[in-house]
Design a protein around this motif. Structure first.
Motif, PDB file in Angstrom:
ATOM      1  N   GLN A 113       0.855  -1.176   0.000  1.00 18.40           N
ATOM      2  CA  GLN A 113       0.000   0.000   0.000  1.00 18.40           C
ATOM      3  C   GLN A 113       0.894   1.230   0.000  1.00 18.40           C
ATOM      4  N   VAL A 114       0.845   1.985  -1.101  1.00 21.22           N
ATOM      5  CA  VAL A 114       1.791   3.074  -1.339  1.00 21.22           C
ATOM      6  C   VAL A 114       1.043   4.391  -1.380  1.00 21.22           C
ATOM      7  N   GLU A 115       1.598   5.392  -0.765  1.00 22.19           N
ATOM      8  CA  GLU A 115       1.066   6.743  -0.814  1.00 22.19           C
ATOM      9  C   GLU A 115       1.907   7.556  -1.797  1.00 22.19           C
ATOM     10  N   THR A 116       1.271   8.027  -2.865  1.00 23.42           N
ATOM     11  CA  THR A 116       1.982   8.774  -3.897  1.00 23.42           C
ATOM     12  C   THR A 116       1.021   9.744  -4.560  1.00 23.42           C
ATOM     13  N   ALA A 117       1.577  10.763  -5.198  1.00 23.72           N
ATOM     14  CA  ALA A 117       0.776  11.752  -5.912  1.00 23.72           C
ATOM     15  C   ALA A 117       0.452  11.219  -7.299  1.00 23.72           C
ATOM     16  N   ARG A 118      -0.813  11.343  -7.689  1.00 23.08           N
ATOM     17  CA  ARG A 118      -1.251  10.840  -8.979  1.00 23.08           C
ATOM     18  C   ARG A 118      -1.993  11.941  -9.717  1.00 23.08           C
ATOM     19  N   GLU A 119      -1.632  12.142 -10.963  1.00 26.11           N
ATOM     20  CA  GLU A 119      -2.288  13.161 -11.768  1.00 26.11           C
ATOM     21  C   GLU A 119      -3.673  12.688 -12.206  1.00 26.11           C
ATOM     22  N   MET A 120      -4.631  13.592 -12.155  1.00 27.92           N
ATOM     23  CA  MET A 120      -5.991  13.266 -12.547  1.00 27.92           C
ATOM     24  C   MET A 120      -6.091  13.224 -14.067  1.00 27.92           C
ATOM     25  N   SER A 121      -6.612  12.138 -14.597  1.00 30.46           N
ATOM     26  CA  SER A 121      -6.779  11.997 -16.042  1.00 30.46           C
ATOM     27  C   SER A 121      -8.106  12.604 -16.478  1.00 30.46           C
ATOM     28  N   ARG A 122      -8.110  13.299 -17.587  1.00 31.93           N
ATOM     29  CA  ARG A 122      -9.303  13.979 -18.086  1.00 31.93           C
ATOM     30  C   ARG A 122     -10.158  13.007 -18.879  1.00 31.93           C
ATOM     31  N   VAL A 123     -11.473  13.166 -18.733  1.00 35.83           N
ATOM     32  CA  VAL A 123     -12.431  12.323 -19.432  1.00 35.83           C
ATOM     33  C   VAL A 123     -12.731  12.943 -20.793  1.00 35.83           C
ATOM     34  N   SER A 124     -12.828  12.099 -21.816  1.00 36.16           N
ATOM     35  CA  SER A 124     -13.049  12.617 -23.165  1.00 36.16           C
ATOM     36  C   SER A 124     -14.454  13.201 -23.340  1.00 36.16           C
ATOM     37  N   HIS A 125     -15.477  12.620 -22.677  1.00 34.93           N
ATOM     38  CA  HIS A 125     -16.852  13.137 -22.757  1.00 34.93           C
ATOM     39  C   HIS A 125     -17.383  13.333 -21.339  1.00 34.93           C
ATOM     40  N   PRO A 126     -17.027  14.447 -20.682  1.00 38.23           N
ATOM     41  CA  PRO A 126     -17.449  14.614 -19.276  1.00 38.23           C
ATOM     42  C   PRO A 126     -18.940  14.843 -19.105  1.00 38.23           C
ATOM     43  N   ASP A 127     -19.627  15.353 -20.131  1.00 36.59           N
ATOM     44  CA  ASP A 127     -21.059  15.652 -20.019  1.00 36.59           C
ATOM     45  C   ASP A 127     -21.936  14.510 -20.528  1.00 36.59           C
ATOM     46  N   THR A 128     -21.357  13.391 -20.862  1.00 38.35           N
ATOM     47  CA  THR A 128     -22.105  12.258 -21.411  1.00 38.35           C
ATOM     48  C   THR A 128     -22.258  11.189 -20.346  1.00 38.35           C
TER      49      THR A 128
ATOM     50  N   ARG B 118     -14.257   4.508 -17.973  1.00 38.22           N
ATOM     51  CA  ARG B 118     -14.040   5.678 -17.134  1.00 38.22           C
ATOM     52  C   ARG B 118     -13.262   6.776 -17.838  1.00 38.22           C
ATOM     53  N   ALA B 119     -12.500   6.438 -18.846  1.00 41.36           N
ATOM     54  CA  ALA B 119     -11.770   7.461 -19.599  1.00 41.36           C
ATOM     55  C   ALA B 119     -12.646   8.150 -20.635  1.00 41.36           C
ATOM     56  N   GLU B 120     -13.850   7.635 -20.876  1.00 41.77           N
ATOM     57  CA  GLU B 120     -14.709   8.185 -21.920  1.00 41.77           C
ATOM     58  C   GLU B 120     -15.923   8.920 -21.373  1.00 41.77           C
ATOM     59  N   TYR B 121     -16.575   8.383 -20.327  1.00 40.50           N
ATOM     60  CA  TYR B 121     -17.843   8.942 -19.844  1.00 40.50           C
ATOM     61  C   TYR B 121     -17.649   9.581 -18.476  1.00 40.50           C
ATOM     62  N   GLY B 122     -18.398  10.671 -18.264  1.00 44.81           N
ATOM     63  CA  GLY B 122     -18.334  11.365 -16.986  1.00 44.81           C
ATOM     64  C   GLY B 122     -19.293  10.832 -15.950  1.00 44.81           C
ATOM     65  N   THR B 123     -20.396  10.216 -16.380  1.00 42.25           N
ATOM     66  CA  THR B 123     -21.393   9.658 -15.469  1.00 42.25           C
ATOM     67  C   THR B 123     -21.686   8.230 -15.880  1.00 42.25           C
ATOM     68  N   VAL B 124     -21.625   7.326 -14.927  1.00 43.79           N
ATOM     69  CA  VAL B 124     -21.868   5.901 -15.160  1.00 43.79           C
ATOM     70  C   VAL B 124     -22.983   5.448 -14.229  1.00 43.79           C
ATOM     71  N   VAL B 125     -23.972   4.764 -14.796  1.00 44.77           N
ATOM     72  CA  VAL B 125     -25.101   4.251 -14.024  1.00 44.77           C
ATOM     73  C   VAL B 125     -25.013   2.733 -14.008  1.00 44.77           C
ATOM     74  N   LEU B 126     -25.009   2.170 -12.809  1.00 47.23           N
ATOM     75  CA  LEU B 126     -24.939   0.726 -12.626  1.00 47.23           C
ATOM     76  C   LEU B 126     -26.163   0.238 -11.877  1.00 47.23           C
TER      77      LEU B 126
END
Length: 324
Positions: free
Chosen positions: A49-64, A156-164
């Motif tokens: 279990q490692v504590e490290t800084a991770r850059e946030m990846s941008r979603v290609s379709h955040p409003d979809t 997760r890299a494509e859609y901003g909202t996921v319904v399960l």
């Protein structure tokens, strides 16, 4: 060569390369918090279990938004707000090696294995056959984990909202006809990865209620069918005449729940919550109890009901003791 120092075990050479982890630790960009050692199918694993800084990846379709319906025939059916529907095929890694697993299992069972009652140790031929069988299990597990990680990362890299949907996986595993396929698909692992990868990308995850009739509801007119057996794979609406695949219809209904949660016109479940349904303990406590007779314990009633019950009991007592 990288080695790991564990308490009571000493320095152990690692099978996988840890050059990236050691480089971050030396430069101060990462810090190890704990290590977990486990034994699985004849192999030892250590997880850090490692504590490290991770850059946030941008979603290609955040409003979809996208509704995902998990199944056995197709691993997932995705219906997004842009009108596109995609079918994710089920790899069925376990079904492809069942014949090979039966062969290795027969070899293991025919050789002298360990016995805890008598303290008998396994023979070398048994250990060799068991190692060969464990290799097949490890390969299936690695292929399944790789496929699920690629699928959830792509979503997760494509859609901003996921319904399960909150599936009752434990109940599905009790069905002897579907248990093997449900366990091979990994419904619980898909949900877990989508939730934590969505939090990592600051995206929204909506878990629908377990009892919502997503498969029985028409995605066009909203009519709900009384019964829809599992073997019926095509949904036919009796009201508007819509003919659609069962899984695609459920995915569209899940997509509609995302709009209801966003606009506030309906309740589809809590966001970023692993469990939405009410637990059994709470259901037992809030379940309506039958009114007791004669003031016995367990008869819960309101104050005006208790006054009425007291008066009824008094009249019954006077009627029983009245002279005839």
């Amino acid at each position: 060569m990288i080695r790991v120092s564990l308490p009571r075990l000493g320095r152990i050479r690692t099978h996988e390369s840890t050059i990236k982890l050691s480089g971050r630790i030396q430069t101060g960009r990462a810090r190890i918090l704990s290590a977990t050692v486990r034994y699985e199918r004849g192999r030892w694993f250590v997880a850090f279990q490692v504590e490290t800084a991770r850059e946030m990846s941008r979603v290609s379709h955040p409003d979809t938004a996208v509704g995902i319906d998990l199944g056995v025939k197709h691993l997932a059916v995705l219906a997004d707000s842009s009108g596109q529907t995609r079918y994710e095929p089920n790899p069925e890694h376990l079904d492809g090696v069942l014949k090979l697993l039966r062969f290795h299992s027969r070899r293991v069972s025919r050789r002298q294995g360990p016995d805890r009652r008598t303290g008998r140790k396994p023979s070398r031929r048994w250990e060799k056959a068991n190692r060969e069988r464990n290799k097949v299990h490890h390969r299936v597990a690695n292929l399944r984990a790789d496929a699920l990680h690629k699928f959830t990362t792509r979503v997760r890299a494509e859609y901003g909202t996921v319904v399960l949907e909150d599936l009752n996986v434990a109940g599905m595993l009790r069905n002897r006809r579907l248990a093997r396929r449900v366990a091979d698909a990994g419904f619980g692992e898909i949900r877990r990865q989508l939730i934590y990868k969505g939090r990592r990308n600051l995206c929204t995850t909506i878990v629908a209620n377990r009892w919502s009739p997503t498969s029985k509801t028409c995605s066009d007119c909203g009519a709900v069918k009384a019964k829809l057996p599992l073997h019926v794979r095509v949904f036919t609406c009796d009201t508007c005449g819509l003919v659609l695949d069962r899984d695609e219809n459920a995915a569209r209904n899940l997509l509609a729940l995302a709009a209801n949660c966003t606009t506030g016109t309906g309740v589809a479940g809590d966001q970023d919550t692993p469990r939405v349904s009410k637990p059994r303990e709470a259901d037992r406590k809030t379940r309506r109890q039958r009114p007791g007779r004669g003031g016995r314990a367990g008869g819960a009633s309101l104050p005006h009901q208790r006054q009425k019950e007291t008066g009824d009991r008094r009249q019954d007592t006077e009627a029983r003791h009245a002279p005839r």
